[in-house]
Design a protein around this motif. Structure first.
Motif, PDB file in Angstrom:
ATOM      1  N   ALA A 316      -7.870  -3.376  -6.057  1.00 20.90           N
ATOM      2  CA  ALA A 316      -7.928  -2.730  -4.740  1.00 20.90           C
ATOM      3  C   ALA A 316      -7.015  -3.476  -3.780  1.00 20.90           C
ATOM      4  N   ILE A 317      -6.388  -2.721  -2.883  1.00 21.24           N
ATOM      5  CA  ILE A 317      -5.595  -3.289  -1.797  1.00 21.24           C
ATOM      6  C   ILE A 317      -6.283  -2.881  -0.501  1.00 21.24           C
ATOM      7  N   VAL A 318      -6.663  -3.864   0.303  1.00 14.46           N
ATOM      8  CA  VAL A 318      -7.543  -3.612   1.448  1.00 14.46           C
ATOM      9  C   VAL A 318      -6.837  -3.956   2.752  1.00 14.46           C
ATOM     10  N   GLU A 319      -6.751  -2.998   3.633  1.00 14.89           N
ATOM     11  CA  GLU A 319      -6.170  -3.182   4.961  1.00 14.89           C
ATOM     12  C   GLU A 319      -7.273  -3.634   5.919  1.00 14.89           C
ATOM     13  N   MET A 320      -7.196  -4.873   6.377  1.00 14.39           N
ATOM     14  CA  MET A 320      -8.263  -5.418   7.217  1.00 14.39           C
ATOM     15  C   MET A 320      -7.864  -5.432   8.692  1.00 14.39           C
ATOM     16  N   SER A 321      -7.580  -4.283   9.201  1.00 13.68           N
ATOM     17  CA  SER A 321      -7.256  -4.148  10.622  1.00 13.68           C
ATOM     18  C   SER A 321      -7.582  -2.740  11.075  1.00 13.68           C
ATOM     19  N   ALA A 322      -8.369  -2.645  12.128  1.00  7.88           N
ATOM     20  CA  ALA A 322      -8.743  -1.325  12.656  1.00  7.88           C
ATOM     21  C   ALA A 322      -7.583  -0.689  13.412  1.00  7.88           C
ATOM     22  N   LYS A 323      -6.578  -1.493  13.774  1.00  7.42           N
ATOM     23  CA  LYS A 323      -5.458  -0.985  14.582  1.00  7.42           C
ATOM     24  C   LYS A 323      -4.260  -0.581  13.743  1.00  7.42           C
ATOM     25  N   SER A 324      -4.179  -1.078  12.517  1.00  7.92           N
ATOM     26  CA  SER A 324      -3.016  -0.802  11.683  1.00  7.92           C
ATOM     27  C   SER A 324      -2.953   0.677  11.299  1.00  7.92           C
ATOM     28  N   THR A 325      -1.740   1.186  11.198  1.00 10.44           N
ATOM     29  CA  THR A 325      -1.543   2.596  10.813  1.00 10.44           C
ATOM     30  C   THR A 325      -0.793   2.737   9.494  1.00 10.44           C
ATOM     31  N   ALA A 326      -0.449   1.619   8.869  1.00 10.76           N
ATOM     32  CA  ALA A 326       0.375   1.665   7.658  1.00 10.76           C
ATOM     33  C   ALA A 326      -0.309   2.424   6.533  1.00 10.76           C
ATOM     34  N   PHE A 327      -1.571   2.097   6.249  1.00  6.26           N
ATOM     35  CA  PHE A 327      -2.271   2.761   5.155  1.00  6.26           C
ATOM     36  C   PHE A 327      -2.562   4.222   5.490  1.00  6.26           C
ATOM     37  N   SER A 328      -2.680   4.538   6.764  1.00  6.61           N
ATOM     38  CA  SER A 328      -2.896   5.934   7.157  1.00  6.61           C
ATOM     39  C   SER A 328      -1.671   6.768   6.796  1.00  6.61           C
ATOM     40  N   ARG A 329      -0.481   6.223   7.046  1.00  8.33           N
ATOM     41  CA  ARG A 329       0.741   6.944   6.703  1.00  8.33           C
ATOM     42  C   ARG A 329       0.869   7.105   5.192  1.00  8.33           C
ATOM     43  N   ILE A 330       0.510   6.055   4.459  1.00  2.00           N
ATOM     44  CA  ILE A 330       0.573   6.137   2.994  1.00  2.00           C
ATOM     45  C   ILE A 330      -0.406   7.177   2.476  1.00  2.00           C
ATOM     46  N   GLN A 331      -1.616   7.210   3.042  1.00  2.00           N
ATOM     47  CA  GLN A 331      -2.623   8.170   2.596  1.00  2.00           C
ATOM     48  C   GLN A 331      -2.184   9.602   2.891  1.00  2.00           C
ATOM     49  N   GLU A 332      -1.549   9.823   4.016  1.00  2.00           N
ATOM     50  CA  GLU A 332      -1.061  11.165   4.362  1.00  2.00           C
ATOM     51  C   GLU A 332      -0.040  11.653   3.334  1.00  2.00           C
ATOM     52  N   ILE A 333       0.846  10.747   2.909  1.00  3.06           N
ATOM     53  CA  ILE A 333       1.835  11.122   1.901  1.00  3.06           C
ATOM     54  C   ILE A 333       1.157  11.372   0.557  1.00  3.06           C
TER      55      ILE A 333
END
Length: 489
Positions: A316-333
């Protein structure tokens, strides 16, 4: 705690049956006598005398009745219990075990006991704890210290002091009485929550660390690994570390898990720095922290995750920030432009967790994954720093550009109060000259250049070789043959 003097003298008769011979142990609020049985001539018993708090007589009696029902070769038989009404004292009658306490045995060897003895002791303690924790109701010993462990002439273990043992109560939020020996008792025994089987596992870890450091430490603090004996079986050290996690949910959850971890570690080599090669007990946690923003922390995390997935099963790769948008962009793609409320998504067998709170990470580290990469973003707050300091493999990402090298040196200076022998510094696109300069400036050889990698979801051979150096102490011997492509919908 005030020392309670022993009340009874040689020759006195207790309960019209037990003749006091001599005192064989005392401490805290209790005293243990060797007695002879008037009804069974020649039979000797150990009788523990304790002062019960006002109003606690019934509770103490209930616990005693529970202990009387226990039957295990590593426990003394408890055959009788009674209290003297006008004094407030209670008496627990149990088998008298000839031998010496682990404390005395340990002192006799000046703290240098045989490594095989430590492993055999571990097995015997797991055996008796498994019995206690499997009992209905579950029994928690709560005071696993050297003076409460008796060794027979054949070095067989007997737990001898059940003064603070208690049954686990499902409905109870916390212990009403905080008991245990400082240095060996789990943190939760001092308030905030009820002790349970994991509290005994902490006590086991504290005891093993105490034996492994020749009596110097019983808590896992920064730098303690430097004091652990080098002749110990390699599988023991990472197990002790996990047993001594502060939060119960971060420890092993049962004796069975401890046994499994010890068994799983047995044929794994140890490198010259004392770090176990091949794997760690439980989930491998790599925490990645950027020295500053814009250095490629998230990019590196994704690449690290894909590399580990070629060696580990479930990653698992875990994004530990409520403000980050990087994983959101990846998930959208990955999910065809849709971003729902579910923050977990999958790309080629790897689980991504976006904007994950620290409390949620705890459940991810409980063994559901073989390896977890934590994307901590750039260095900002202490909560993320705690996860960095607790990780098996802490990695700092910094820029190789000359004008930004100061950020890495500054962060290293801030982290110097928290020694971590396994800490890695990774500098994307840094040249060999820069790496040599940074190794000198940081005072460590664990500084690596990360080659150009335009797509972190596809690992070229040049990156494979570099990542193998970064993770060399934690790689299983067998590589999993997998090819990754960024899947679009």
């Amino acid at each position: 705690m005030k020392q309670q003097p022993c009340r009874l003298l040689h020759g006195e008769v207790l309960g019209e049956r037990y003749v006091i011979d001599r005192i064989i142990g005392e401490g805290g609020m209790s005293c243990v006598y060797l007695t002879e049985d008037l009804k069974l001539p020649g039979k000797k018993w150990a009788v523990k005398e304790s002062m019960s708090e006002p109003g606690m007589q019934r509770a103490v009696q209930d616990e005693a009745q529970l202990l009387i029902k226990l039957s295990h070769p590593r426990l003394p038989r408890i055959v009788d219990f009674f209290h003297v009404q006008d004094t407030g004292y209670t008496y627990l009658v149990m088998d008298y075990i000839q031998g010496m306490t682990l404390e005395k045995y340990f002192r006799g060897y000046r703290g240098n006991v045989n490594p095989e003895f430590i492993m055999e002791l571990t097995e015997q303690l797991l055996d008796v704890l498994e019995y206690l924790h499997g009992h209905e109701p579950q029994v928690i010993f709560r005071d696993l210290k050297p003076s409460n462990i008796m060794l027979t002439d054949q070095l067989e273990v007997r737990l001898i002091d059940f003064g603070i043992a208690r049954s686990y109560k499902q409905e109870s939020g916390e212990d009403t009485v905080k008991l245990g020996t400082v240095g060996f008792a789990a943190p939760e025994q001092y308030g905030g929550r009820q002790s349970d089987a994991r509290s005994d596992l902490y006590g086991l870890g504290a005891l093993l660390l105490y034996l492994s450091t020749s009596g110097k430490f019983s808590e896992w603090i920064t730098g303690v690994e430097r004091h652990i004996r080098g002749d110990l079986p390699r599988e023991l050290v990472p197990v002790i570390r996990k047993l001594l996690q502060y939060a119960p949910e971060h420890r092993y959850q049962s004796t069975m898990e401890v046994r499994s971890a010890l068994s799983r570690q047995q044929s794994i080599p140890v490198n010259s720095s004392g770090v176990q090669s091949g794997t760690v007990a439980g989930t491998l946690v790599a925490a990645v922290l950027g020295a500053s923003s814009g250095v490629g922390t998230t990019h590196s995390c994704i690449a690290f995750g894909h590399f580990l997935a070629s060696r580990y099963g479930k990653v698992a790769i875990v994004e530990m920030s409520a403000k980050s948008t990087a994983f959101s962009r990846i998930q959208e793609i990955a999910e065809g432009g849709k971003l729902g409320s579910i923050r977990k998504f999958e790309i080629n067998g790897i689980h991504f967790w976006r904007q994950t709170a620290r409390t949620e990470v705890i459940s991810l580290l409980g063994g559901s994954y073989d390896a977890v990469v934590l994307d901590l973003g750039s260095y900002r707050d202490s909560e993320r720093l705690e996860e960095f300091l607790r990780a098996d493999l802490p990695i700092v990402i910094g820029s190789g550009a000359e004008w930004r090298q100061h950020d890495v040196v500054t962060l290293a200076r801030m982290l110097s109060r928290h020694p971590q022998p396994g800490r890695i510094y990774a500098l994307p696109l840094a040249g060999e000259e820069t790496i040599q300069e940074m190794r000198k400036a940081l005072g460590t050889s664990k500084v690596h250049a990360l080659p150009l990698q335009s797509d972190p979801f596809e690992i070229p051979n040049s990156s494979q070789q570099t990542f193998a150096q970064v993770f060399q102490d934690y790689l299983p011997s067998t590589e999993r043959k997998r090819r990754f492509r960024f899947r679009k919908y």
